[in-house]
Design a protein around this motif. Structure first.
Motif, PDB file in Angstrom:
ATOM      1  N   VAL A 146       0.948  -1.325  -0.061  1.00 41.53           N
ATOM      2  CA  VAL A 146      -0.088   0.021   0.038  1.00 41.53           C
ATOM      3  C   VAL A 146       1.027   1.220  -0.095  1.00 41.53           C
ATOM      4  O   VAL A 146       1.831   1.326   0.684  1.00 41.53           O
ATOM      5  CB  VAL A 146      -1.051   0.109   1.192  1.00 41.53           C
ATOM      6  N   VAL A 147       0.532   2.157  -0.884  1.00 39.06           N
ATOM      7  CA  VAL A 147       1.436   3.262  -1.202  1.00 39.06           C
ATOM      8  C   VAL A 147       0.468   4.538  -1.192  1.00 39.06           C
ATOM      9  O   VAL A 147      -0.516   4.626  -1.636  1.00 39.06           O
ATOM     10  CB  VAL A 147       2.332   3.360  -2.573  1.00 39.06           C
ATOM     11  N   GLY A 148       1.013   5.511  -0.321  1.00 37.83           N
ATOM     12  CA  GLY A 148       0.367   6.749  -0.166  1.00 37.83           C
ATOM     13  C   GLY A 148       1.205   7.777  -0.766  1.00 37.83           C
ATOM     14  O   GLY A 148       2.404   7.918  -0.436  1.00 37.83           O
ATOM     15  N   THR A 149       0.598   8.569  -1.810  1.00 39.32           N
ATOM     16  CA  THR A 149       1.420   9.841  -2.635  1.00 39.32           C
ATOM     17  C   THR A 149       1.115  11.082  -2.116  1.00 39.32           C
ATOM     18  O   THR A 149      -0.204  11.172  -1.682  1.00 39.32           O
ATOM     19  CB  THR A 149       1.509   9.412  -3.974  1.00 39.32           C
ATOM     20  N   ALA A 150       1.510  12.075  -2.727  1.00 35.47           N
ATOM     21  CA  ALA A 150       1.237  13.280  -2.953  1.00 35.47           C
ATOM     22  C   ALA A 150      -0.065  13.350  -3.522  1.00 35.47           C
ATOM     23  O   ALA A 150      -0.545  12.354  -4.134  1.00 35.47           O
ATOM     24  CB  ALA A 150       2.103  14.286  -3.362  1.00 35.47           C
ATOM     25  N   ASP A 151      -0.985  14.417  -3.322  1.00 38.27           N
ATOM     26  CA  ASP A 151      -2.150  14.735  -3.995  1.00 38.27           C
ATOM     27  C   ASP A 151      -3.097  13.554  -3.512  1.00 38.27           C
ATOM     28  O   ASP A 151      -4.281  13.289  -4.301  1.00 38.27           O
ATOM     29  CB  ASP A 151      -1.942  14.438  -5.450  1.00 38.27           C
ATOM     30  N   ARG A 152      -3.133  13.088  -2.571  1.00 43.28           N
ATOM     31  CA  ARG A 152      -4.206  12.038  -1.766  1.00 43.28           C
ATOM     32  C   ARG A 152      -4.585  10.817  -2.387  1.00 43.28           C
ATOM     33  O   ARG A 152      -5.407  10.123  -1.950  1.00 43.28           O
ATOM     34  CB  ARG A 152      -5.264  12.925  -1.463  1.00 43.28           C
ATOM     35  N   ASN A 153      -3.590  10.092  -3.201  1.00 48.69           N
ATOM     36  CA  ASN A 153      -3.550   9.250  -3.796  1.00 48.69           C
ATOM     37  C   ASN A 153      -3.230   7.722  -2.888  1.00 48.69           C
ATOM     38  O   ASN A 153      -2.091   8.018  -2.216  1.00 48.69           O
ATOM     39  CB  ASN A 153      -2.928   8.858  -5.331  1.00 48.69           C
ATOM     40  N   ILE A 154      -3.800   6.899  -2.793  1.00 51.18           N
ATOM     41  CA  ILE A 154      -3.735   5.613  -2.133  1.00 51.18           C
ATOM     42  C   ILE A 154      -3.517   4.409  -3.089  1.00 51.18           C
ATOM     43  O   ILE A 154      -4.677   4.228  -3.843  1.00 51.18           O
ATOM     44  CB  ILE A 154      -4.606   5.344  -1.087  1.00 51.18           C
ATOM     45  N   ILE A 155      -2.685   3.761  -3.322  1.00 47.55           N
ATOM     46  CA  ILE A 155      -2.552   2.845  -4.349  1.00 47.55           C
ATOM     47  C   ILE A 155      -2.125   1.520  -3.696  1.00 47.55           C
ATOM     48  O   ILE A 155      -1.150   1.572  -2.836  1.00 47.55           O
ATOM     49  CB  ILE A 155      -1.544   3.318  -5.438  1.00 47.55           C
TER      50      ILE A 155
END
Length: 341
Positions: free
Chosen positions: A161-170
């Motif tokens: 599980v990855v959290g990135t800038a701009d509120r994306n959770i992938i």
């Protein structure tokens, strides 16, 4: 005015000289490491004598720039550290030589995790990639492009599980890592600060800078269990959730925040989720870690720069690591007489 150590935790000797970015316990022993903005990685051994703890400083590893993250191999023979020099280094405990560079990015490395099921290292960077590394090779086995900078990472095989800038959770499934398994837009309005994957691999927690935690299940049939709850708030003041860690035995979890508080919670008990009310430290808690059996909870207090350089006071901004021994009732889920939480 809150005290530095109101919960009477054990203070660790020879702490870092600048803000602490990560804490990681060995999965096999009571060794743990801390990474810091002073460009160093330090290792200690925790000695346990009855109910008393003490620490011995064991090793010091240097990077060329601030260090942001750390992780251990599953056999406890080595640990990894990554940071602003765009590298991940591996220190083998049995080796008297220097640490070996095992991964390289095009920007600072924010997250690192060892995946024992595949014998691969995964690294997440501000160059907007995840990279998977076989330590026998100098180049990554796979480079996964992300939609933005990597801010947080949680691994519970086969899930990444990855959290990135701009509120994306992938979410990626390591059985097919080249394709996204799921992508979500965070249900909260502000930046993702930390993640933790459920031990049963059914979902994940998201910690936000707005003093909230989101409980998210991957199976849509369990969507009624999804929830968002507030924490790390005092009156009108709202603080970042900086750390989410599951207890290795009871699968409750700890949060730690910029308000200087850590608490233990049960994600499945909405009505009585909080298990403790710990006392507030006089500085932010930036990171934390449970040891292998959950009998020790390490946490770091230091200035986190969330209020800028103008609020930094060198007279009060100390850097310390504490070891807390939670009582069984503090971390064990509460079950009612009829068996329901």
């Amino acid at each position: 005015m809150p005290k530095s150590n109101p919960n009477r935790s054990t203070e660790v000797v020879q702490p870092p000289t600048d803000s602490i970015s990560s804490l990681s316990f060995s999965p096999k022993t009571n060794l743990f490491v801390a990474t810091s903005w002073d460009n160093q990685v330090r290792c200690w051994e925790v000695k346990v004598s009855g109910t008393k703890l003490s620490t011995v400083h064991k090793a010091l590893v240097s990077h060329d720039e601030p260090v942001l993250c750390s992780a251990w191999k599953d056999d406890g023979t080595a640990f990894f550290s990554g940071g602003c020099d765009n590298q991940v280094k591996m220190w083998a405990l049995a080796s008297e030589g220097r640490p070996v560079t095992v991964a390289v990015h095009d920007a600072p490395v924010k997250e690192v995790s060892w995946i024992p099921e595949t014998n691969l290292l995964v690294t997440g960077s501000w160059d907007s990639t995840l990279r998977y590394w076989d330590l026998r090779q100098q180049t990554p086995t796979w480079v996964q492009r992300l939609p933005d900078l990597c801010y947080a990472l949680a691994v519970q095989h086969p899930l990444v599980v990855v959290g990135t800038a701009d509120r994306n959770i992938i979410v990626f499934n390591l059985q097919s890592p080249q394709t996204e398994y799921r992508r979500f837009l965070s249900p909260l309005k502000h930046q993702t600060r930390c993640l933790a994957a459920f031990p049963d691999k059914q979902g994940f927690l998201v910690g936000l800078i707005e003093g909230k935690v989101s409980v998210h299940h991957l199976d849509e049939s369990q969507s009624d269990k999804n929830d968002i709850f507030k924490c790390h708030r005092h009156g009108n003041e709202i603080y970042s959730v900086n750390s989410l860690k599951f207890h290795p035995r009871h699968h409750t979890f700890a949060t730690a925040g910029s308000d200087g508080v850590f608490n233990f919670w049960d994600k499945d008990a909405k009505q009585k989720r909080k298990l403790t009310n710990m006392l507030r430290c006089n500085q932010p808690i930036t990171c934390s870690s449970f040891n292998r059996d959950g009998s020790i909870y390490a946490y770091a207090i230091c200035y986190d720069w969330s209020k800028g350089a103008q609020n930094y006071n060198p007279a009060t901004a100390t850097t310390k690591i504490y070891l807390h021994q939670p009582r069984e009732g503090d971390v064990k889920p509460r079950v009612s007489p009829d068996g329901r939480k």
